[in-house]
Design a protein around this motif. Structure first.
Motif, PDB file in Angstrom:
ATOM      1  N   ASP A 115       0.825  -1.210   0.000  1.00  4.24           N
ATOM      2  CA  ASP A 115       0.000   0.000   0.000  1.00  4.24           C
ATOM      3  C   ASP A 115       0.864   1.266   0.000  1.00  4.24           C
ATOM      4  O   ASP A 115       0.471   2.293  -0.554  1.00  4.24           O
ATOM      5  CB  ASP A 115      -0.912   0.035   1.231  1.00  4.24           C
ATOM      6  N   ILE A 116       2.035   1.185   0.636  1.00  2.57           N
ATOM      7  CA  ILE A 116       2.897   2.362   0.739  1.00  2.57           C
ATOM      8  C   ILE A 116       3.477   2.742  -0.621  1.00  2.57           C
ATOM      9  O   ILE A 116       3.317   3.884  -1.062  1.00  2.57           O
ATOM     10  CB  ILE A 116       3.982   2.155   1.806  1.00  2.57           C
ATOM     11  N   PRO A 117       4.159   1.833  -1.344  1.00  4.76           N
ATOM     12  CA  PRO A 117       4.609   2.233  -2.687  1.00  4.76           C
ATOM     13  C   PRO A 117       3.463   2.520  -3.636  1.00  4.76           C
ATOM     14  O   PRO A 117       3.583   3.371  -4.522  1.00  4.76           O
ATOM     15  CB  PRO A 117       5.458   1.044  -3.158  1.00  4.76           C
ATOM     16  N   LEU A 118       2.328   1.835  -3.451  1.00  7.86           N
ATOM     17  CA  LEU A 118       1.187   2.066  -4.328  1.00  7.86           C
ATOM     18  C   LEU A 118       0.675   3.500  -4.191  1.00  7.86           C
ATOM     19  O   LEU A 118       0.560   4.229  -5.180  1.00  7.86           O
ATOM     20  CB  LEU A 118       0.075   1.072  -4.012  1.00  7.86           C
ATOM     21  N   ALA A 169      -3.383  -4.092  -9.030  1.00  2.77           N
ATOM     22  CA  ALA A 169      -3.737  -3.234  -7.897  1.00  2.77           C
ATOM     23  C   ALA A 169      -4.749  -2.209  -8.365  1.00  2.77           C
ATOM     24  O   ALA A 169      -4.487  -1.453  -9.300  1.00  2.77           O
ATOM     25  CB  ALA A 169      -2.497  -2.537  -7.346  1.00  2.77           C
ATOM     26  N   GLU A 170      -5.897  -2.205  -7.731  1.00  6.19           N
ATOM     27  CA  GLU A 170      -6.936  -1.237  -8.062  1.00  6.19           C
ATOM     28  C   GLU A 170      -7.015  -0.183  -6.968  1.00  6.19           C
ATOM     29  O   GLU A 170      -7.094  -0.511  -5.781  1.00  6.19           O
ATOM     30  CB  GLU A 170      -8.285  -1.953  -8.216  1.00  6.19           C
ATOM     31  N   VAL A 171      -6.975   1.073  -7.382  1.00  7.00           N
ATOM     32  CA  VAL A 171      -7.042   2.192  -6.454  1.00  7.00           C
ATOM     33  C   VAL A 171      -8.252   3.041  -6.825  1.00  7.00           C
ATOM     34  O   VAL A 171      -8.353   3.522  -7.959  1.00  7.00           O
ATOM     35  CB  VAL A 171      -5.761   3.057  -6.507  1.00  7.00           C
ATOM     36  N   TYR A 172      -9.150   3.205  -5.887  1.00  7.64           N
ATOM     37  CA  TYR A 172     -10.345   4.017  -6.105  1.00  7.64           C
ATOM     38  C   TYR A 172     -10.181   5.322  -5.335  1.00  7.64           C
ATOM     39  O   TYR A 172     -10.205   5.333  -4.097  1.00  7.64           O
ATOM     40  CB  TYR A 172     -11.595   3.290  -5.619  1.00  7.64           C
ATOM     41  N   LEU A 173      -9.977   6.424  -6.063  1.00  7.61           N
ATOM     42  CA  LEU A 173      -9.904   7.748  -5.454  1.00  7.61           C
ATOM     43  C   LEU A 173     -11.330   8.284  -5.373  1.00  7.61           C
ATOM     44  O   LEU A 173     -11.873   8.777  -6.358  1.00  7.61           O
ATOM     45  CB  LEU A 173      -9.002   8.662  -6.288  1.00  7.61           C
ATOM     46  N   LEU A 174     -11.925   8.186  -4.218  1.00 10.95           N
ATOM     47  CA  LEU A 174     -13.348   8.453  -4.055  1.00 10.95           C
ATOM     48  C   LEU A 174     -13.613   9.939  -3.813  1.00 10.95           C
ATOM     49  O   LEU A 174     -12.699  10.734  -3.596  1.00 10.95           O
ATOM     50  CB  LEU A 174     -13.890   7.602  -2.907  1.00 10.95           C
ATOM     51  N   GLU A 175     -14.872  10.280  -3.858  1.00 11.53           N
ATOM     52  CA  GLU A 175     -15.276  11.680  -3.700  1.00 11.53           C
ATOM     53  C   GLU A 175     -14.839  12.208  -2.330  1.00 11.53           C
ATOM     54  O   GLU A 175     -14.981  11.533  -1.306  1.00 11.53           O
ATOM     55  CB  GLU A 175     -16.793  11.788  -3.832  1.00 11.53           C
ATOM     56  N   THR A 176     -14.294  13.413  -2.338  1.00 10.06           N
ATOM     57  CA  THR A 176     -13.830  14.003  -1.095  1.00 10.06           C
ATOM     58  C   THR A 176     -14.996  14.340  -0.169  1.00 10.06           C
ATOM     59  O   THR A 176     -16.117  14.585  -0.615  1.00 10.06           O
ATOM     60  CB  THR A 176     -13.008  15.282  -1.350  1.00 10.06           C
ATOM     61  N   ILE A 177     -14.696  14.346   1.120  1.00 10.88           N
ATOM     62  CA  ILE A 177     -15.675  14.697   2.143  1.00 10.88           C
ATOM     63  C   ILE A 177     -15.301  16.060   2.700  1.00 10.88           C
ATOM     64  O   ILE A 177     -14.191  16.250   3.212  1.00 10.88           O
ATOM     65  CB  ILE A 177     -15.709  13.653   3.265  1.00 10.88           C
ATOM     66  N   ASP A 178     -16.197  16.996   2.596  1.00 18.01           N
ATOM     67  CA  ASP A 178     -15.946  18.369   3.049  1.00 18.01           C
ATOM     68  C   ASP A 178     -16.080  18.431   4.566  1.00 18.01           C
ATOM     69  O   ASP A 178     -17.062  17.955   5.135  1.00 18.01           O
ATOM     70  CB  ASP A 178     -16.950  19.308   2.384  1.00 18.01           C
ATOM     71  N   THR A 179     -15.118  19.024   5.235  1.00 17.74           N
ATOM     72  CA  THR A 179     -15.175  19.163   6.689  1.00 17.74           C
ATOM     73  C   THR A 179     -15.569  20.581   7.114  1.00 17.74           C
ATOM     74  O   THR A 179     -15.527  20.899   8.301  1.00 17.74           O
ATOM     75  CB  THR A 179     -13.819  18.814   7.332  1.00 17.74           C
ATOM     76  N   HIS A 180     -15.931  21.425   6.164  1.00 20.94           N
ATOM     77  CA  HIS A 180     -16.322  22.787   6.521  1.00 20.94           C
ATOM     78  C   HIS A 180     -17.702  22.824   7.174  1.00 20.94           C
ATOM     79  O   HIS A 180     -18.009  23.729   7.932  1.00 20.94           O
ATOM     80  CB  HIS A 180     -16.307  23.687   5.283  1.00 20.94           C
ATOM     81  N   GLU A 181     -18.543  21.848   6.823  1.00 17.08           N
ATOM     82  CA  GLU A 181     -19.852  21.774   7.460  1.00 17.08           C
ATOM     83  C   GLU A 181     -19.693  21.163   8.851  1.00 17.08           C
ATOM     84  O   GLU A 181     -18.791  20.366   9.091  1.00 17.08           O
ATOM     85  CB  GLU A 181     -20.795  20.913   6.618  1.00 17.08           C
ATOM     86  N   PRO A 182     -20.579  21.546   9.773  1.00 13.81           N
ATOM     87  CA  PRO A 182     -20.499  20.965  11.116  1.00 13.81           C
ATOM     88  C   PRO A 182     -20.600  19.439  11.067  1.00 13.81           C
ATOM     89  O   PRO A 182     -21.514  18.886  10.481  1.00 13.81           O
ATOM     90  CB  PRO A 182     -21.720  21.574  11.834  1.00 13.81           C
ATOM     91  N   THR A 183     -19.630  18.768  11.638  1.00 18.04           N
ATOM     92  CA  THR A 183     -19.613  17.315  11.653  1.00 18.04           C
ATOM     93  C   THR A 183     -18.727  16.861  12.794  1.00 18.04           C
ATOM     94  O   THR A 183     -17.990  17.646  13.382  1.00 18.04           O
ATOM     95  CB  THR A 183     -19.099  16.754  10.311  1.00 18.04           C
ATOM     96  N   THR A 184     -18.784  15.593  13.123  1.00 14.26           N
ATOM     97  CA  THR A 184     -17.937  15.040  14.176  1.00 14.26           C
ATOM     98  C   THR A 184     -16.942  14.072  13.564  1.00 14.26           C
ATOM     99  O   THR A 184     -17.127  13.579  12.448  1.00 14.26           O
ATOM    100  CB  THR A 184     -18.775  14.286  15.222  1.00 14.26           C
TER     101      THR A 184
END
Length: 251
Positions: free
Chosen positions: A75-78, A208-223
């Motif tokens: 996973d590290i070199p990947l 090796a399959e790598v899925y770069l998924l949709e980012t999660i915004d942390t600007h909205e109130p969340t825990t």
């Protein structure tokens, strides 16, 4: 398995190249050093005949907390081959792995003592995010065979909230050309790093399959717990539908 001696010779030569990269790191511009480490990671995968399939767009310039499921030392070199300024947070034992440990340290990896919690890593992660780096964590806290994603530990997600950095879930899967999950890639249980390397050398071809998924915004109130749960769900959904319920221990 005629390919094993050839790959072994190439890997040994590349390890020597890696030692040279680490020994001269203080004499290079940091950007040049980061690119050399990224290229070294990329060639490791080429030597091992690992075909990389990336789904999703490469990261934007804004700093992100990358969170990934964890299967193997591969996973590290990947992930390290994808961007030259990615910094890993990893368990302390990785530091002692041949060559990979030295290269990880040269690339700025943050090593955490087992059982020490996250308090020591959080300031360094925050500094990395605030300086524009991509920080990579494996929130399962262990490796798996790739069949499922274990519960994510939430503490390190708090740093992304504090720094207002987005979270990028990344799903990793290793498979054989026929679609079966590649058990030979997993580094779990009582595996030794040299035995794992030997097993991968003997596997003729891995994907090796790598899925770069949709980012999660942390600007909205969340825990942090909500962030960890959402990231885990997205990664599970990315890899689960395409996993066949049989594994392979042979090349």
């Amino acid at each position: 398995m005629w390919w094993v001696p050839l790959r072994t010779a190439r890997l040994v030569a590349h390890i020597l190249r890696g030692n040279h990269i680490t020994q001269r790191q203080n004499k290079r511009d940091p950007a040049r050093q980061a690119e050399l480490v990224r290229a070294w990671h990329e060639k490791v995968l080429w030597i091992l005949n690992i075909e990389i399939h990336v789904r999703g767009s490469l990261p934007e310039n804004a700093p992100q907390l990358w969170v990934s499921n964890h299967i193997s030392w591969l996973d590290i070199p990947l992930l390290g081959s994808l961007a030259p300024h990615a910094v890993f947070v990893s368990k302390q034992e990785v530091r002692s792995w041949p060559v990979i440990g030295n290269l990880a340290a040269a690339a700025g990896t943050l090593f955490m003592q087992r059982g020490s919690g996250s308090e020591g890593a959080r300031p360094a992660i925050a500094e990395g995010l605030l300086s524009g780096r991509h920080i990579v964590i494996f929130p399962e806290g262990t490796t798996t065979d790739g069949h499922k994603v274990k519960r994510f530990h939430a503490r390190l997600f708090q740093t992304a909230i504090d720094c207002r950095a987005s979270v990028r879930p990344i799903a990793i899967r290793y498979r054989l050309p026929d679609g079966r999950l590649a058990r030979s890639a997993a580094y779990i249980d009582n595996d030794h790093i040299l035995g794992s390397i030997g097993r991968i050398l003997a596997t003729r071809r891995l994907i090796a399959e790598v899925y770069l998924l949709e980012t999660i915004d942390t600007h909205e109130p969340t825990t942090r717990n909500q962030l960890a749960e959402l990231a885990q769900q997205r990664i599970s959904q990315a890899i689960h539908p395409s996993i066949k319920r049989q594994t392979d221990t042979n090349p």
